[in-house]
Enzyme design. Structure first.
Site, PDB file in Angstrom:
ATOM      1  N   TRP A   1      -1.743 -30.800  28.728  1.00 25.84           N
ATOM      2  CA  TRP A   1      -1.169 -31.266  27.469  1.00 25.84           C
ATOM      3  C   TRP A   1      -0.404 -30.115  26.852  1.00 25.84           C
ATOM      4  O   TRP A   1      -0.938 -29.011  26.747  1.00 25.84           O
ATOM      5  CB  TRP A   1      -2.294 -31.745  26.551  1.00 25.84           C
ATOM      6  CG  TRP A   1      -1.813 -32.548  25.384  1.00 25.84           C
ATOM      7  CD1 TRP A   1      -1.716 -32.115  24.111  1.00 25.84           C
ATOM      8  CD2 TRP A   1      -1.381 -33.902  25.393  1.00 25.84           C
ATOM      9  NE1 TRP A   1      -1.236 -33.121  23.310  1.00 25.84           N
ATOM     10  CE2 TRP A   1      -1.030 -34.243  24.077  1.00 25.84           C
ATOM     11  CE3 TRP A   1      -1.262 -34.866  26.391  1.00 25.84           C
ATOM     12  CZ2 TRP A   1      -0.568 -35.502  23.724  1.00 25.84           C
ATOM     13  CZ3 TRP A   1      -0.808 -36.115  26.040  1.00 25.84           C
ATOM     14  CH2 TRP A   1      -0.469 -36.425  24.724  1.00 25.84           C
TER      15      TRP A   1
ATOM     16  N   PHE B   1      -9.716 -30.993  25.644  1.00 25.02           N
ATOM     17  CA  PHE B   1     -11.103 -31.454  25.633  1.00 25.02           C
ATOM     18  C   PHE B   1     -11.755 -31.241  26.996  1.00 25.02           C
ATOM     19  O   PHE B   1     -12.947 -30.931  27.079  1.00 25.02           O
ATOM     20  CB  PHE B   1     -11.168 -32.929  25.227  1.00 25.02           C
ATOM     21  CG  PHE B   1     -12.569 -33.435  25.058  1.00 25.02           C
ATOM     22  CD1 PHE B   1     -13.278 -33.157  23.905  1.00 25.02           C
ATOM     23  CD2 PHE B   1     -13.170 -34.187  26.055  1.00 25.02           C
ATOM     24  CE1 PHE B   1     -14.581 -33.617  23.747  1.00 25.02           C
ATOM     25  CE2 PHE B   1     -14.461 -34.657  25.911  1.00 25.02           C
ATOM     26  CZ  PHE B   1     -15.174 -34.371  24.754  1.00 25.02           C
TER      27      PHE B   1
ATOM     28  N   ILE C   1      -2.709 -29.040  18.478  1.00 21.41           N
ATOM     29  CA  ILE C   1      -1.872 -28.981  17.279  1.00 21.41           C
ATOM     30  C   ILE C   1      -2.330 -30.072  16.329  1.00 21.41           C
ATOM     31  O   ILE C   1      -2.487 -31.228  16.727  1.00 21.41           O
ATOM     32  CB  ILE C   1      -0.377 -29.143  17.642  1.00 21.41           C
ATOM     33  CG1 ILE C   1       0.058 -28.026  18.597  1.00 21.41           C
ATOM     34  CG2 ILE C   1       0.476 -29.153  16.370  1.00 21.41           C
ATOM     35  CD1 ILE C   1       1.446 -28.197  19.184  1.00 21.41           C
TER      36      ILE C   1
ATOM     37  N   HIS D   1      -8.455 -35.348  14.615  1.00 19.56           N
ATOM     38  CA  HIS D   1      -8.815 -35.164  16.020  1.00 19.56           C
ATOM     39  C   HIS D   1      -8.895 -33.689  16.384  1.00 19.56           C
ATOM     40  O   HIS D   1      -9.734 -33.276  17.177  1.00 19.56           O
ATOM     41  CB  HIS D   1      -7.823 -35.878  16.945  1.00 19.56           C
ATOM     42  CG  HIS D   1      -6.582 -35.090  17.218  1.00 19.56           C
ATOM     43  ND1 HIS D   1      -5.566 -34.962  16.294  1.00 19.56           N
ATOM     44  CD2 HIS D   1      -6.221 -34.346  18.291  1.00 19.56           C
ATOM     45  CE1 HIS D   1      -4.621 -34.178  16.797  1.00 19.56           C
ATOM     46  NE2 HIS D   1      -4.981 -33.808  18.004  1.00 19.56           N
TER      47      HIS D   1
END
Length: 158
Positions: A31, A66, A91, A97
């Site tokens: 990501w 994660f 970010i 989250h």
């Protein structure tokens, strides 16, 4: 921590262990791969600068930050791996989250390090904006990947 007073790429390079025979696992989040790629390169360059051999650096990817913890555990459980470096970016968005991810990753990395009695360094960039993340991926605040690799080397020198 990057601030106007501290650059992530600056660290004490004295009294470091010989890492020429050490094996490093790097787990990198896909990501924001444009940023994590730069962070990972900073980590690899730092290891090589301090004498690690290229063939002793193993890079593995995970989908997101994660998943860094489980990726770190997969690497740390391998007896031949001496240290693990975790690289990712979270970010802040419109929801909370980021709080949950950052907390889970910090706790998970700490747990893996303690479970396997090995350095597992925290190369997670946690920012409010994309610009802040870029500043910590080779921008005006240095490179968090350098800091994470330096932490691993320093812990092997402990």
């Amino acid at each position: 921590m990057a601030t106007s007073l501290k650059n992530l790429s600056e660290y004490n390079k004295e009294n470091l262990a010989d890492i020429s025979e050490k094996m490093f696992g790097i787990v990198v989040s896909e990501w924001h791969d444009d940023i994590t790629g730069t962070l990972c390169q900073g980590a690899v360059d730092t290891l090589l600068e301090h004498g690690a051999r290229k063939e002793n650096i193993f890079i593995n990817t995970v989908p997101g930050s994660f998943e860094l913890t489980l990726g770190a555990q997969f690497l740390a459980q391998q007896e031949e791996i001496d240290a693990v470096i975790c690289i990712g970016v979270v970010i802040k968005g419109d929801t909370k989250h980021d709080d949950y991810i950052n907390h889970a990753v910090a706790q998970g990395i700490t747990h893996v390090s303690m479970k396997y009695n090995k350095p597992v360094s925290f190369g997670l960039v946690t920012t409010n904006t994309l610009e802040q993340a870029l500043d910590r991926a080779g921008g005006k605040h240095g490179n968090k990947g350098v800091e994470a690799a330096a932490a691993a080397v320093r812990m092997l020198s402990f």
